[in-house]
Design an enzyme around this catalytic site. Structure first.
Site, PDB file in Angstrom:
ATOM      1  N   HIS A 155      24.630  47.372  27.265  1.00 44.34           N
ATOM      2  CA  HIS A 155      24.203  48.779  27.228  1.00 44.34           C
ATOM      3  C   HIS A 155      23.052  48.959  28.210  1.00 44.34           C
ATOM      4  O   HIS A 155      22.661  48.006  28.904  1.00 44.34           O
ATOM      5  CB  HIS A 155      23.828  49.194  25.796  1.00 44.34           C
ATOM      6  CG  HIS A 155      22.825  48.292  25.141  1.00 44.34           C
ATOM      7  ND1 HIS A 155      21.513  48.182  25.577  1.00 44.34           N
ATOM      8  CD2 HIS A 155      22.927  47.425  24.099  1.00 44.34           C
ATOM      9  CE1 HIS A 155      20.862  47.330  24.814  1.00 44.34           C
ATOM     10  NE2 HIS A 155      21.702  46.844  23.919  1.00 44.34           N
ATOM     11  N   HIS A 185      20.215  46.359  28.438  1.00 46.86           N
ATOM     12  CA  HIS A 185      20.504  45.163  29.239  1.00 46.86           C
ATOM     13  C   HIS A 185      20.449  45.489  30.737  1.00 46.86           C
ATOM     14  O   HIS A 185      19.954  44.692  31.531  1.00 46.86           O
ATOM     15  CB  HIS A 185      21.911  44.629  28.925  1.00 46.86           C
ATOM     16  CG  HIS A 185      22.135  44.232  27.496  1.00 46.86           C
ATOM     17  ND1 HIS A 185      23.056  44.862  26.693  1.00 46.86           N
ATOM     18  CD2 HIS A 185      21.562  43.274  26.727  1.00 46.86           C
ATOM     19  CE1 HIS A 185      23.058  44.294  25.495  1.00 46.86           C
ATOM     20  NE2 HIS A 185      22.158  43.337  25.484  1.00 46.86           N
ATOM     21  N   VAL A 234      14.297  50.225  26.320  1.00 44.06           N
ATOM     22  CA  VAL A 234      15.067  51.393  26.747  1.00 44.06           C
ATOM     23  C   VAL A 234      15.556  52.108  25.483  1.00 44.06           C
ATOM     24  O   VAL A 234      16.106  51.474  24.578  1.00 44.06           O
ATOM     25  CB  VAL A 234      16.264  50.976  27.631  1.00 44.06           C
ATOM     26  CG1 VAL A 234      17.105  52.186  28.017  1.00 44.06           C
ATOM     27  CG2 VAL A 234      15.776  50.227  28.868  1.00 44.06           C
ATOM     28  N   SER A 258      20.658  49.386  21.204  1.00 43.99           N
ATOM     29  CA  SER A 258      20.989  48.084  20.622  1.00 43.99           C
ATOM     30  C   SER A 258      22.502  47.965  20.508  1.00 43.99           C
ATOM     31  O   SER A 258      23.196  48.943  20.228  1.00 43.99           O
ATOM     32  CB  SER A 258      20.372  47.972  19.219  1.00 43.99           C
ATOM     33  OG  SER A 258      20.966  46.898  18.508  1.00 43.99           O
ATOM     34  N   SER A 259      22.994  46.755  20.700  1.00 48.24           N
ATOM     35  CA  SER A 259      24.433  46.521  20.532  1.00 48.24           C
ATOM     36  C   SER A 259      24.861  46.842  19.105  1.00 48.24           C
ATOM     37  O   SER A 259      26.019  47.161  18.854  1.00 48.24           O
ATOM     38  CB  SER A 259      24.774  45.064  20.843  1.00 48.24           C
ATOM     39  OG  SER A 259      24.311  44.719  22.129  1.00 48.24           O
TER      40      SER A 259
HETATM   41  P1  AMP Z   1      20.962  40.855  23.075  1.00 48.87           P
HETATM   42  O1  AMP Z   1      22.219  40.996  23.853  1.00 48.87           O
HETATM   43  O2  AMP Z   1      20.812  41.869  21.990  1.00 48.87           O
HETATM   44  O3  AMP Z   1      20.687  39.434  22.636  1.00 48.87           O
HETATM   45  O4  AMP Z   1      19.795  41.193  24.076  1.00 48.87           O
HETATM   46  C1  AMP Z   1      19.685  40.535  25.308  1.00 48.87           C
HETATM   47  C2  AMP Z   1      18.391  40.920  25.942  1.00 48.87           C
HETATM   48  O5  AMP Z   1      18.363  42.338  26.117  1.00 48.87           O
HETATM   49  C3  AMP Z   1      17.158  40.579  25.087  1.00 48.87           C
HETATM   50  O6  AMP Z   1      16.126  40.109  25.944  1.00 48.87           O
HETATM   51  C4  AMP Z   1      16.809  41.895  24.461  1.00 48.87           C
HETATM   52  O7  AMP Z   1      15.449  42.009  24.117  1.00 48.87           O
HETATM   53  C5  AMP Z   1      17.168  42.848  25.579  1.00 48.87           C
HETATM   54  N1  AMP Z   1      17.377  44.201  25.063  1.00 48.87           N
HETATM   55  C6  AMP Z   1      18.258  44.589  24.109  1.00 48.87           C
HETATM   56  N2  AMP Z   1      18.135  45.907  23.864  1.00 48.87           N
HETATM   57  C7  AMP Z   1      17.141  46.355  24.674  1.00 48.87           C
HETATM   58  C8  AMP Z   1      16.522  47.623  24.880  1.00 48.87           C
HETATM   59  N3  AMP Z   1      16.893  48.701  24.199  1.00 48.87           N
HETATM   60  N4  AMP Z   1      15.536  47.716  25.800  1.00 48.87           N
HETATM   61  C9  AMP Z   1      15.131  46.615  26.498  1.00 48.87           C
HETATM   62  N5  AMP Z   1      15.668  45.398  26.349  1.00 48.87           N
HETATM   63  C10 AMP Z   1      16.660  45.261  25.448  1.00 48.87           C
END
Ligand code: AMP
Length: 287
Positions: free
Chosen positions: A36, A39, A179, A188-189
């Protein structure tokens, strides 16, 4: 140039050989996919810090608890590769579980120490052990110059910095601000799990953080009172914790940068959020 997808370690090393011998700076964005805008923000930062950008897409089983959503976590690699490629990623590393955890190696895991047992760690006791283990593996496989992590997972970011210092990994860890959607919900996913009504209820998290930050002039008690007021008034929000810390997750101090962190369950979905702000120097510490 089109994005490459590497699913084995051999593929990965092939993709990295030229950039490495060419002296290009490799920036890594670790993700669990379901890409999203949060990322993609990390990818943008990676492009500023490196001249070859690698992103990993790996739903890491060891960071999920037994009753968590590992099985149903959203997975769509083709879509992820398209989005990451369009954002300027050069290689997507998408290994399977056996590649990251070769049979017989599961017993070696990174212990995050006491900071891994508080906040998120209190509710997800094995989470950071899994996170730091997979991050250490990714750093060993890709040997990036820089790695970008989101402030969305603030405790994770702090712990990854500890990991790098403790194990002398020599990776420059860069944090990227959260973000959000226009209405304030942190991307968030897991937001795809929310019904319309739950998504509305989930706004209480970011709202509480903003109200807390706005009350900072009154000191730490005022911050927590204001944020708790919003969360108490919200329906369908099961609070796990609300905590005010300094930037390193220690006790907050007047005149220093602070973090307000929240985790709550909205319906069956567990959400986290946080906000950084300065505590004014001339207020009393919490008693
Ligand atoms: P994930 O795929 O949820 O494990 O996240 C991968 C990376 O993306 C991690 O470093 C998260 O902190 C970052 N991330 C996820 N959502 C956001 C967001 N809304 N804003 C900034 N970074 C994010």
């Amino acid at each position: 140039m089109a994005v490459r997808v590497a699913s084995t370690i051999v593929d990965l090393h092939e993709s990295l050989a030229d950039p490495r011998t060419g002296g290009r700076r490799i920036a890594l964005v670790p993700t669990m996919g379901a890409i999203h805008d949060g990322h993609l923000g990390l990818v943008e930062t990676a492009r500023e810090h490196g001249d070859f950008v690698a992103a990993s897409v790996f739903v890491n089983p060891t960071q999920f608890g037994p009753d968590e959503d590992f099985e149903r976590y959203p997975r769509d690699l083709d879509r992820d590769v398209d989005l990451l490629g369009s954002a300027g990623v050069d290689v997507v590393f998408a290994p399977d579980v056996e590649t990251m955890y070769p049979p017989g190696t599961e017993s070696v895991m990174v212990d995050p120490g006491p900071l891994g047992q508080v906040l998120e760690g209190e509710f997800r006791p094995t989470h950071f052990r899994g996170v730091l283990t997979v991050v250490a593996k990714l750093f060993a496989l890709l040997r990036p110059n820089t790695a970008i992590f989101g402030e969305k997972d603030y405790q994770q970011l702090v712990l990854v910095r500890h990991l790098v210092r403790s194990l002398h990994l020599g990776v420059d860890v860069v944090g990227r601000p959260i973000v959000r959607d226009d209405d304030g919900l942190a991307k968030s996913s897991r937001n795809v799990y929310l019904s319309d009504a739950e998504r509305k209820a989930a706004l209480a998290l970011s709202h509480a953080l903003r109200e807390g930050a706005d009350a900072a002039v009154g000191g730490t008690d005022a911050v927590l009172r204001a944020a708790n007021g919003v969360l108490d008034a919200a329906g369908d929000v099961g609070l796990d914790y609300l905590a005010l810390t300094d930037a390193e997750l220690g006790d907050p101090a007047p005149g220093e940068p602070a973090r307000l962190l929240v985790a709550a369950r909205v319906g069956a979905t567990r959400l986290i959020d946080n906000l950084g702000f300065d505590l004014p120097a001339d207020t009393k510490r919490a008693t």
